[in-house]
Design an enzyme around this catalytic site. Sequence first.
Site, PDB file in Angstrom:
ATOM      1  N   GLU A 116     -38.350 -13.117  69.775  1.00  0.00           N
ATOM      2  CA  GLU A 116     -37.165 -12.254  69.871  1.00  0.00           C
ATOM      3  C   GLU A 116     -36.329 -12.605  71.097  1.00  0.00           C
ATOM      4  OE1 GLU A 116     -35.421 -10.672  67.513  1.00  0.00           O
ATOM      5  OE2 GLU A 116     -37.090  -9.310  67.169  1.00  0.00           O
ATOM      6  N   HIS A 117     -35.026 -12.648  70.897  1.00  0.00           N
ATOM      7  CA  HIS A 117     -34.059 -12.985  71.942  1.00  0.00           C
ATOM      8  C   HIS A 117     -34.299 -14.383  72.511  1.00  0.00           C
ATOM      9  CE1 HIS A 117     -31.478  -9.457  72.583  1.00  0.00           C
ATOM     10  NE2 HIS A 117     -32.503  -8.765  72.116  1.00  0.00           N
ATOM     11  N   SER A 139     -14.830  -2.248  50.485  1.00  0.00           N
ATOM     12  CA  SER A 139     -16.204  -1.853  50.806  1.00  0.00           C
ATOM     13  C   SER A 139     -16.534  -0.569  50.070  1.00  0.00           C
ATOM     14  CB  SER A 139     -16.361  -1.643  52.317  1.00  0.00           C
ATOM     15  OG  SER A 139     -17.569  -0.954  52.587  1.00  0.00           O
ATOM     16  N   GLY A 155     -31.016  -3.003  63.098  1.00  0.00           N
ATOM     17  CA  GLY A 155     -31.561  -4.269  63.577  1.00  0.00           C
ATOM     18  C   GLY A 155     -32.093  -5.152  62.482  1.00  0.00           C
ATOM     19  N   LEU A 156     -31.598  -4.968  61.246  1.00  0.00           N
ATOM     20  CA  LEU A 156     -32.069  -5.763  60.110  1.00  0.00           C
ATOM     21  C   LEU A 156     -31.008  -6.745  59.633  1.00  0.00           C
ATOM     22  CD1 LEU A 156     -33.894  -2.954  58.090  1.00  0.00           C
ATOM     23  CD2 LEU A 156     -34.819  -4.486  59.836  1.00  0.00           C
ATOM     24  N   SER A 157     -29.994  -6.950  60.462  1.00  0.00           N
ATOM     25  CA  SER A 157     -28.977  -7.987  60.237  1.00  0.00           C
ATOM     26  C   SER A 157     -28.091  -7.739  59.027  1.00  0.00           C
ATOM     27  CB  SER A 157     -29.630  -9.373  60.137  1.00  0.00           C
ATOM     28  OG  SER A 157     -30.212  -9.727  61.362  1.00  0.00           O
ATOM     29  N   SER A 158     -27.607  -6.517  58.908  1.00  0.00           N
ATOM     30  CA  SER A 158     -26.664  -6.234  57.829  1.00  0.00           C
ATOM     31  C   SER A 158     -25.378  -7.036  57.996  1.00  0.00           C
ATOM     32  CB  SER A 158     -26.349  -4.733  57.782  1.00  0.00           C
ATOM     33  OG  SER A 158     -25.853  -4.273  59.030  1.00  0.00           O
ATOM     34  N   GLU A 205     -19.328 -14.774  63.552  1.00  0.00           N
ATOM     35  CA  GLU A 205     -19.806 -13.685  64.413  1.00  0.00           C
ATOM     36  C   GLU A 205     -19.455 -13.952  65.872  1.00  0.00           C
ATOM     37  OE1 GLU A 205     -22.577 -10.124  64.861  1.00  0.00           O
ATOM     38  OE2 GLU A 205     -22.343 -11.263  63.023  1.00  0.00           O
ATOM     39  N   ASP A 242     -30.514 -15.206  62.600  1.00  0.00           N
ATOM     40  CA  ASP A 242     -30.265 -14.290  61.485  1.00  0.00           C
ATOM     41  C   ASP A 242     -29.567 -14.992  60.330  1.00  0.00           C
ATOM     42  OD1 ASP A 242     -31.351 -12.446  63.155  1.00  0.00           O
ATOM     43  OD2 ASP A 242     -29.512 -11.319  63.496  1.00  0.00           O
TER      44      ASP A 242
END
Length: 387
Positions: free
Chosen positions: A40-41, A74, A128-131, A164, A176
């Site tokens: 992570e990170h 959306s 934190g699930l990368s939507s 991003e 991600d």
Amino acid sequence: MTLSIRENLSSSLSHIFPDAPGLGLIRFFSAPGRVNIIGEHVDYAGGLVFPAAIDFRTHFAVRTNGLGLFRLYSLDFQSEFVTKNPIYSEEKPWANYILGVVSEALKLGLMVEGFDLAFTGNIPQGAGLSSSAAVEVGIAFALSKIFHWDISKEKIALLAQAAENKFVGVNCGIMDQFVIAVAKSSTCISLNTESLEYSYHSLDLPGYEFYLIDSNVPHSLKESAYNDRRKEVESATSKCNKLSPEVKTLSQADFSLIEKAGLTPNEFKRATHILGERSRAQNVIRSLKDKDAEKVGKELFSCHESLSKNFQVSCEETDFIVEWFRSENVLGARMIGGGFGGCVLVLDKEGRSSFLFSKFEKEYSQKFGLNAKIYKFTISEGVREDS
């Protein structure tokens, strides 16, 4: 894709956007969320990550419109956005993940003409699930198909990351977008985020399961200290590189180097996490091969402690969740994602999750006034066109 999702997307395009002489056939696509087991990170420090796609997905309906307009809708926000040029929108921030992909594709000389898009999904936002990465990869893949870009999924991931970084304004690493692009069912990928070399690994621990506890503390990476952490990593890397020019990324350093590189206290903490995570990632991959769930769990706890104390991206709520589940003798738990809220990944024996969660949610609500959620998931494939 279920028939109801498909029908909702199709009807939205028909009702929201007026007919036009150049409308193409509607095509359907989807992209998953992701979890990262370990690493992570470190994806912007050249480190090793070990993510997998999960069976929460964002679904898209896309068609060309022959109008030279980008007409976006959306379903989740019940909001539409129409523009001729991919210009950042302050009023409709959800549209920027799509417009960013268009903008970066045009910079690469890829053809993007007018299109209509409707999308919806069940990836929890702010968990934190990368939507956001799912939207970016999903639309990049969809546009690559309808405009015949003929580029690889690896390049799709890089394009989505650029959207991003450069358009949305979050200086995220590649993890991600990469796993969402290339994932396969029932497997994790070990990804070297410096070389982008990767391989697939089975995630099979008989008698044990992973699940997620959502703290319901929403995080926004753009508004959080995420970009500050990246700056600290880059500054530490630069100082190490001046002392040892062969060290190009912080993950290539060692403890003796960071001790003499003149790092600030915060930079030293960040570097300590990066180097510790390098060892933890290698240990988890080895333990998964050996089907040693207990060793995997210990590394998850160790990872969380480092994320909380060294990288300082946890929060009171996620720290509480990890320690509560530790007190109930789960094998391991840690916060995942950018931090400052979001989800905790738990590893435990099968059959205990419902009982533990019913006990936990009462205590959590009493302490924080928040309603936690539990997400069961299976490992899924990456971005795809749905028939």
